[in-house]
Write a protein that holds these residues in place. Structure first.
Motif, PDB file in Angstrom:
ATOM      1  N   SER A  98      51.616  40.057 -13.330  1.00 55.20           N
ATOM      2  CA  SER A  98      53.039  40.075 -13.675  1.00 55.20           C
ATOM      3  C   SER A  98      53.906  40.501 -12.499  1.00 55.20           C
ATOM      4  O   SER A  98      55.063  40.100 -12.396  1.00 55.20           O
ATOM      5  CB  SER A  98      53.285  41.018 -14.857  1.00 55.20           C
ATOM      6  N   ARG A 115      57.964  36.120 -13.832  1.00 55.45           N
ATOM      7  CA  ARG A 115      59.039  35.375 -14.502  1.00 55.45           C
ATOM      8  C   ARG A 115      59.892  34.641 -13.481  1.00 55.45           C
ATOM      9  O   ARG A 115      60.376  33.530 -13.742  1.00 55.45           O
ATOM     10  CB  ARG A 115      59.899  36.333 -15.331  1.00 55.45           C
ATOM     11  N   SER A 116      60.078  35.222 -12.304  1.00 56.31           N
ATOM     12  CA  SER A 116      60.885  34.600 -11.257  1.00 56.31           C
ATOM     13  C   SER A 116      60.093  33.633 -10.399  1.00 56.31           C
ATOM     14  O   SER A 116      60.641  32.646  -9.901  1.00 56.31           O
ATOM     15  CB  SER A 116      61.494  35.690 -10.364  1.00 56.31           C
ATOM     16  N   ASN A 301      65.055  31.751 -14.682  1.00 49.66           N
ATOM     17  CA  ASN A 301      64.738  33.156 -14.464  1.00 49.66           C
ATOM     18  C   ASN A 301      65.462  34.053 -15.457  1.00 49.66           C
ATOM     19  O   ASN A 301      64.865  34.984 -16.030  1.00 49.66           O
ATOM     20  CB  ASN A 301      65.112  33.538 -13.030  1.00 49.66           C
ATOM     21  N   GLU A 303      66.663  33.362 -18.446  1.00 50.91           N
ATOM     22  CA  GLU A 303      66.278  33.163 -19.846  1.00 50.91           C
ATOM     23  C   GLU A 303      64.772  33.288 -20.078  1.00 50.91           C
ATOM     24  O   GLU A 303      64.317  33.233 -21.220  1.00 50.91           O
ATOM     25  CB  GLU A 303      66.767  31.794 -20.330  1.00 50.91           C
ATOM     26  N   GLY A 304      64.009  33.451 -19.026  1.00 52.49           N
ATOM     27  CA  GLY A 304      62.578  33.690 -19.167  1.00 52.49           C
ATOM     28  C   GLY A 304      61.804  32.543 -19.764  1.00 52.49           C
ATOM     29  O   GLY A 304      60.925  32.753 -20.609  1.00 52.49           O
ATOM     30  N   THR A 305      62.087  31.319 -19.313  1.00 50.81           N
ATOM     31  CA  THR A 305      61.456  30.140 -19.907  1.00 50.81           C
ATOM     32  C   THR A 305      60.402  29.514 -19.007  1.00 50.81           C
ATOM     33  O   THR A 305      59.958  28.400 -19.264  1.00 50.81           O
ATOM     34  CB  THR A 305      62.526  29.085 -20.226  1.00 50.81           C
TER      35      THR A 305
END
Length: 575
Positions: A98, A115-116, A301, A303-305
């Protein structure tokens, strides 16, 4: 990126040439004439921009102008997803983490939080961008997440024009989400350029279409749509899920955004979900500005999709066989389509027949049965037995397919000009909802599922499955429509063997008998003998499996050994 940036700088005579030259010298001073993407740093103490202005996705090559000397099949295989890895793995590793340790507390490295950005995801996005000739590609957790991000480029008061024949999930997103957020949604037939031109207003910001469309396989002229859209400073977005990049590359046709549900052909094995959005920047008009890619990366990034590393690995693996899978499935599709198109009762692209009548006149059931090889007299007999209560009162039964006999000659010309293959999807109507249902329920090889693009042949009824979210009063699909996704099985099993799977399914659909619950291809194999072979209960006393396995061994009985009455020689040295 480095290659294209150097090319742009050497031939750029615009007003900001000196600024670009200064930037080039700064980059050269820090990393030399070659670039190692893993060593890029973003110092925080000396930066002169906002934190949110920093790139939210790792730096990677720009493939917009890239000319690959390899053939499509090789492009799917010849790709190193992690050339900077010091161990040089033959396959991209799964970076299942992570967070990433930073160079210091005052600067960022190429990755900080998955996430990024994540190296496995970067590898997937680079490979997909290379296949699509895109400047940047972004991998999302699902196709719907990718489509949702496209709609997030719109703001309140903007308008999006959408093809009237569209995937049911996209229809739901537009009518039940976008419309409630102040975005005007207008449906239009994108195969009709005149209708599209009339529908464009000053508020129109995006035109979104599919070609072929899902599920009626309607063909839109992407080149002319792109020209029309850019004349009005409108983005053209294409969901090209049915046409993977080994068949069609819409960005080269002038399209601005290409969306894929990677769950289909990129995976190919129905074992992971994902989506991707690709962008082509520079070249024609300002709608291809790099800020577009920056905005999508920001939304992904924020919205974490983004797609997880393990799924990225599965898609990277799937891409390697994509050309082989798609090519084989297309060969099967052509054979099945030819069986329909060459039948004497098919004229042009329709099955011209009337509804079933008690006196045995030609009907949709009879015609379809004859297509798959049942003799005329047998087809007429089973057609008379078919329940007529659910027959749809249409004069024509249609086959929808971007190939000879499945669409008009003009649509076929357009499709062939922008694609190198027909794809793997065939849709058709039967004249009866009940018949269509029984046909799918009886098929053994065409698995009933909402998806497509798998190695397995699949079938569904869009009105009650993939497009069920569209209200009946808004639906433009025939209720009896069947969509087949042809897989890579031996075509003889699908069509030619006696009885073929299609013939058998149609036979059951025409009768009133329920199909067997387990019939042949469920991998239960209940009719086969088992190994190890159990004793015949009528001739031998019942024994446990352990007793039977040792029944031929001389010495104490197995039951005695298992009960402990006689010591087991294997246990003598155990304490």
């Amino acid at each position: 990126m480095w290659r294209s940036w150097k090319a742009d700088g050497s031939g750029d005579h615009s007003g900001d040439h000196s600024a670009k030259t200064e930037k080039l010298e700064r980059v050269r001073g820090s990393i030399g004439d070659s670039i190692d993407f893993s060593q890029i740093r973003y110092p925080q103490e000396t930066r002169r921009c906002r934190y949110d202005d920093l790139p939210t996705f790792p730096v990677r090559p720009n493939f917009a102008g890239f000319e690959n000397a390899l053939q499509p099949a090789s492009q799917c295989v010849v790709f190193d997803g992690c050339p900077e890895d010091p161990y040089h793995p033959s396959n991209t590793p799964i970076y299942q983490t992570s967070t990433f340790v930073q160079p210091s507390s005052s600067e960022f490295g190429p990755y900080d939080y998955t996430r990024s950005g994540n190296p496995t995801r970067t590898a997937l996005e680079k490979h997909v961008a290379m296949l699509e000739h895109a400047a940047a590609a972004f991998a999302f957790s699902s196709g719907m997440a990718a489509l949702h991000t496209v709609t997030r480029l719109l703001k309140q008061g903007d308008e999006i024009l959408v093809n009237e024949d569209i995937y049911g999930g996209m229809h739901r997103l537009l009518t039940q989400d976008c419309a409630h957020n102040g975005v005007q949604v207008t449906f239009v037939d994108t195969t009709n350029l005149t209708a599209v031109a009339k529908a464009i207003t000053p508020k129109t910001k995006i035109i979104h279409t599919e070609s072929p469309s899902n599920p009626r396989m309607k063909i839109s002229d992407l080149r002319k749509l792109a020209t029309l859209a850019h004349q009005h400073k409108v983005l053209l977005s294409v969901d090209s899920t049915m046409m993977p990049p080994v068949i069609c590359q819409p960005l080269l046709l002038g399209v601005d955004l290409v969306v894929h549900s990677a769950t289909k052909f990129f995976s190919g094995h129905a074992d992971c979900t994902g989506g991707a959005v690709y962008f082509l920047q520079g070249g024609l008009v300002c709608v291809r500005d790099p800020e577009l890619a920056h905005r999508v990366a920001f939304l992904q990034n924020a919205e974490g999709t983004a797609l997880a590393p393990f799924e990225c690995f599965l898609f990277l693996r799937g891409i390697k066989t994509m050309w082989l899978r798609v090519n084989r499935a297309q060969e099967n599709t052509v054979q099945i389509a030819k069986a329909l198109a060459k039948h004497p009762r098919i004229k042009d692209r329709t099955l011209r027949s009337r509804s079933v009548t008690p006196n045995g006149s030609e009907g949709p059931v009879e015609t379809l049965l004859q297509i798959v090889g049942i003799r005329c007299e047998d087809a007429a007999d089973v057609a008379r037995r078919f329940d007529e209560s659910d027959v749809i009162g249409r004069e024509e039964k249609e086959v929808f397919y971007p190939g000879p006999g499945g669409c008009s000659s003009e649509a076929l010309r357009i499709h062939n000009s922008q694609s190198s293959g027909c794809g793997c999807i065939i849709s058709f109507t039967t004249g009866s909802v009940s018949f269509s249902r029984r046909f799918l329920d009886a098929s053994r090889l065409f698995k009933t599922t909402v998806s497509f693009g798998s190695v397995n042949s699949l079938g569904e009824m869009p009105c009650t499955m993939s497009h069920a979210s569209i209200p009946a009063e808004e639906r433009t699909l025939p209720a009896d429509l069947v969509r087949l996704s042809v897989g890579i099985e031996d075509v003889r099993d699908l069509l030619q063997d006696r009885p073929s799977d299609l013939q058998r399914a149609l036979d059951f659909a025409s009768s009133q008998k329920p199909p067997p619950e387990h019939d042949g291809y469920d991998s239960r194999f209940e009719d086969l003998p088992v190994v190890p072979r159990p004793p015949d209960e009528e001739e031998r006393p019942r024994k446990s499996l352990s007793e039977w396995l040792l029944s031929e061994v001389e010495g104490p009985s197995t039951s005695q050994m298992l009960s402990g009455a006689v010591p087991n020689p294997n246990d003598q040295n155990k304490h």
